[in-house]
Write an enzyme that holds these catalytic residues in place. Structure first.
Site, PDB file in Angstrom:
ATOM      1  N   LYS A  14       0.697  -1.255   0.221  1.00 38.96           N
ATOM      2  CA  LYS A  14      -0.031   0.170  -0.096  1.00 38.96           C
ATOM      3  C   LYS A  14       0.788   1.139  -0.136  1.00 38.96           C
ATOM      4  O   LYS A  14       0.467   2.236  -0.786  1.00 38.96           O
ATOM      5  CB  LYS A  14      -0.970  -0.041   1.308  1.00 38.96           C
ATOM      6  CG  LYS A  14      -1.816  -1.327   1.362  1.00 38.96           C
ATOM      7  CD  LYS A  14      -2.590  -0.690   2.680  1.00 38.96           C
ATOM      8  CE  LYS A  14      -2.188  -1.070   3.808  1.00 38.96           C
ATOM      9  NZ  LYS A  14      -1.625  -2.452   4.344  1.00 38.96           N
ATOM     10  N   ARG A  89      -9.699   0.556   9.029  1.00 42.89           N
ATOM     11  CA  ARG A  89      -9.106  -0.644   9.200  1.00 42.89           C
ATOM     12  C   ARG A  89     -10.386  -1.718  10.126  1.00 42.89           C
ATOM     13  O   ARG A  89     -10.031  -2.865  10.380  1.00 42.89           O
ATOM     14  CB  ARG A  89      -8.023  -0.745  10.189  1.00 42.89           C
ATOM     15  CG  ARG A  89      -6.778  -1.500   9.435  1.00 42.89           C
ATOM     16  CD  ARG A  89      -5.440  -1.102  10.436  1.00 42.89           C
ATOM     17  NE  ARG A  89      -4.497  -1.777  10.301  1.00 42.89           N
ATOM     18  CZ  ARG A  89      -3.123  -1.225   9.598  1.00 42.89           C
ATOM     19  NH1 ARG A  89      -3.313  -0.181   8.970  1.00 42.89           N
ATOM     20  NH2 ARG A  89      -2.049  -1.828   9.535  1.00 42.89           N
ATOM     21  N   ARG A 128      11.477  -6.469   5.181  1.00 44.78           N
ATOM     22  CA  ARG A 128      11.427  -5.003   5.514  1.00 44.78           C
ATOM     23  C   ARG A 128      11.826  -4.657   6.905  1.00 44.78           C
ATOM     24  O   ARG A 128      12.679  -3.732   7.005  1.00 44.78           O
ATOM     25  CB  ARG A 128      10.097  -4.631   5.127  1.00 44.78           C
ATOM     26  CG  ARG A 128       9.688  -3.262   5.670  1.00 44.78           C
ATOM     27  CD  ARG A 128       8.592  -2.668   5.377  1.00 44.78           C
ATOM     28  NE  ARG A 128       7.507  -2.841   6.195  1.00 44.78           N
ATOM     29  CZ  ARG A 128       6.183  -2.845   6.134  1.00 44.78           C
ATOM     30  NH1 ARG A 128       5.683  -2.183   5.192  1.00 44.78           N
ATOM     31  NH2 ARG A 128       5.480  -3.058   7.222  1.00 44.78           N
ATOM     32  N   ARG A 134      11.552  -1.575  12.034  1.00 46.10           N
ATOM     33  CA  ARG A 134      10.157  -1.476  12.547  1.00 46.10           C
ATOM     34  C   ARG A 134       9.887  -2.521  13.599  1.00 46.10           C
ATOM     35  O   ARG A 134      10.166  -3.793  13.230  1.00 46.10           O
ATOM     36  CB  ARG A 134       9.053  -1.412  11.665  1.00 46.10           C
ATOM     37  CG  ARG A 134       8.563   0.031  11.238  1.00 46.10           C
ATOM     38  CD  ARG A 134       7.579  -0.080  10.166  1.00 46.10           C
ATOM     39  NE  ARG A 134       6.480  -0.837  10.545  1.00 46.10           N
ATOM     40  CZ  ARG A 134       5.363  -0.632   9.716  1.00 46.10           C
ATOM     41  NH1 ARG A 134       5.334  -0.189   8.566  1.00 46.10           N
ATOM     42  NH2 ARG A 134       4.349  -1.482  10.037  1.00 46.10           N
ATOM     43  N   ARG A 146      -0.407  -9.788  13.281  1.00 46.59           N
ATOM     44  CA  ARG A 146      -1.024  -8.667  12.461  1.00 46.59           C
ATOM     45  C   ARG A 146      -1.764  -9.368  11.548  1.00 46.59           C
ATOM     46  O   ARG A 146      -2.959  -8.739  11.258  1.00 46.59           O
ATOM     47  CB  ARG A 146       0.043  -7.681  11.862  1.00 46.59           C
ATOM     48  CG  ARG A 146       0.464  -6.803  12.685  1.00 46.59           C
ATOM     49  CD  ARG A 146       1.978  -6.316  12.680  1.00 46.59           C
ATOM     50  NE  ARG A 146       2.142  -5.577  11.520  1.00 46.59           N
ATOM     51  CZ  ARG A 146       3.414  -5.549  10.761  1.00 46.59           C
ATOM     52  NH1 ARG A 146       4.331  -6.385  11.049  1.00 46.59           N
ATOM     53  NH2 ARG A 146       3.483  -4.932   9.656  1.00 46.59           N
TER      54      ARG A 146
HETATM   55  P1  ADP Z   1       0.969  -2.236   8.006  1.00 48.32           P
HETATM   56  O1  ADP Z   1       0.344  -2.004   7.023  1.00 48.32           O
HETATM   57  O2  ADP Z   1       2.567  -2.613   7.426  1.00 48.32           O
HETATM   58  O3  ADP Z   1       0.872  -3.332   8.991  1.00 48.32           O
HETATM   59  P2  ADP Z   1       0.916   0.270   9.049  1.00 48.32           P
HETATM   60  O4  ADP Z   1       2.057   1.360   8.797  1.00 48.32           O
HETATM   61  O5  ADP Z   1      -0.291   0.661   8.235  1.00 48.32           O
HETATM   62  O6  ADP Z   1       1.589  -1.168   8.902  1.00 48.32           O
HETATM   63  O7  ADP Z   1       0.431   0.239  10.656  1.00 48.32           O
HETATM   64  C1  ADP Z   1       1.128  -0.077  11.678  1.00 48.32           C
HETATM   65  C2  ADP Z   1       0.602  -0.159  12.859  1.00 48.32           C
HETATM   66  O8  ADP Z   1      -0.063   1.183  13.314  1.00 48.32           O
HETATM   67  C3  ADP Z   1      -0.548  -1.147  12.825  1.00 48.32           C
HETATM   68  O9  ADP Z   1      -0.184  -2.724  13.145  1.00 48.32           O
HETATM   69  C4  ADP Z   1      -1.526  -0.683  14.029  1.00 48.32           C
HETATM   70  O10 ADP Z   1      -1.129  -0.910  15.388  1.00 48.32           O
HETATM   71  C5  ADP Z   1      -1.269   0.865  13.729  1.00 48.32           C
HETATM   72  N1  ADP Z   1      -2.618   1.321  12.949  1.00 48.32           N
HETATM   73  C6  ADP Z   1      -2.333   1.973  11.766  1.00 48.32           C
HETATM   74  N2  ADP Z   1      -3.535   2.385  11.078  1.00 48.32           N
HETATM   75  C7  ADP Z   1      -4.319   1.837  12.133  1.00 48.32           C
HETATM   76  C8  ADP Z   1      -5.798   2.143  11.886  1.00 48.32           C
HETATM   77  N3  ADP Z   1      -6.236   2.604  10.982  1.00 48.32           N
HETATM   78  N4  ADP Z   1      -6.476   1.651  13.112  1.00 48.32           N
HETATM   79  C9  ADP Z   1      -5.893   0.905  14.191  1.00 48.32           C
HETATM   80  N5  ADP Z   1      -4.525   0.773  14.371  1.00 48.32           N
HETATM   81  C10 ADP Z   1      -4.022   1.291  13.249  1.00 48.32           C
END
Ligand code: ADP
Length: 190
Positions: A14, A89, A128, A134, A146
């Site tokens: 994404k 999400r 990654r 991270r 996740r």
């Molecule tokens: P990825 O898609 O690689 O898992 P993101 O950078 O989108 O990573 O998100 C990292 C973390 O941030 C998620 O695992 C969650 O803990 C938090 N997070 C991000 N976006 C949301 C969301 N819309 N709702 C709840 N938690 C979120």
């Protein structure tokens, strides 16, 4: 106005595709993961609230996420449109987003869902993790968590957009450019 929800499991690509879409369509990018990581690095109260959820691969509570996104949308009044990346999400977040956009009279144009097999996702995230630093990309256990959270809480969001006839699935395996071409072709029909 073009408002795109870019959807998919962790590691689907994404962020990578967002960068290309922003450039092509001149859209503002709202990545909740990036916003949280910025809060974390600046040590804000919001960052402190989010940290333990993020580190373990759980979702940050809806009210925290929704408030942050609402503020961001309202502060960017000159936007030509938004790419929502990693948001919504949960179905609750999707409903909240519709409500915020109702006030601005610019609904979601469509959802683009990147589809990638779980074994491939795990491989990408571990790779990654070697360079990103991270915490949530560092162990197989956190990655599995996740993916499970995605299946339980996030996948129903695609049903929400299917019901509105806004869902578009795209195969997220292949070269970055070939995937981008497929996404662009879908967007041209929004
Ligand atoms: P990825 O898609 O690689 O898992 P993101 O950078 O989108 O990573 O998100 C990292 C973390 O941030 C998620 O695992 C969650 O803990 C938090 N997070 C991000 N976006 C949301 C969301 N819309 N709702 C709840 N938690 C979120």
């Amino acid at each position: 106005m073009l408002n795109i929800v870019l959807f998919g499991p962790p590691g689907a690509g994404k962020g990578t595709q967002s960068e290309k879409l922003i450039e092509k369509y001149q859209l503002n990018h709202i990545s909740t993961g990036d916003l949280f990581r910025k809060h974390l690095s600046e040590g804000t109260e919001l960052g402190k609230k989010a940290q333990k959820f993020m580190d373990d691969g759980f979702l940050v509570p809806d009210e925290v996420v929704i408030g942050m996104v609402e503020d961001k949308i309202k502060s960017e009044t000159d936007a030509k449109g938004f790419i929502f990346d990693g948001f919504p999400r949960t179905v609750k977040q999707a409903e909240a987003l519709d409500n915020v956009l109702k006030a601005t009279d610019t609904p979601i144009s469509g959802m683009i869902a990147l589809e990638v097999p779980f074994e491939e996702l795990k491989k990408r995230l571990l790779e990654r993790g070697k360079i990103s630093g991270r915490v949530d990309d560092q162990s197989e256990e956190k990655i599995n968590n996740r993916i499970q959270v995605y299946l339980d809480e996030t996948l129903p969001v695609s049903e929400y957009y299917k019901q509105q006839s806004k869902f578009n699935g795209i195969n997220g395996v292949g070269s970055i450019d070939s995937i981008f071409e497929k996404i662009s072709a879908v967007i041209e029909n929004f």
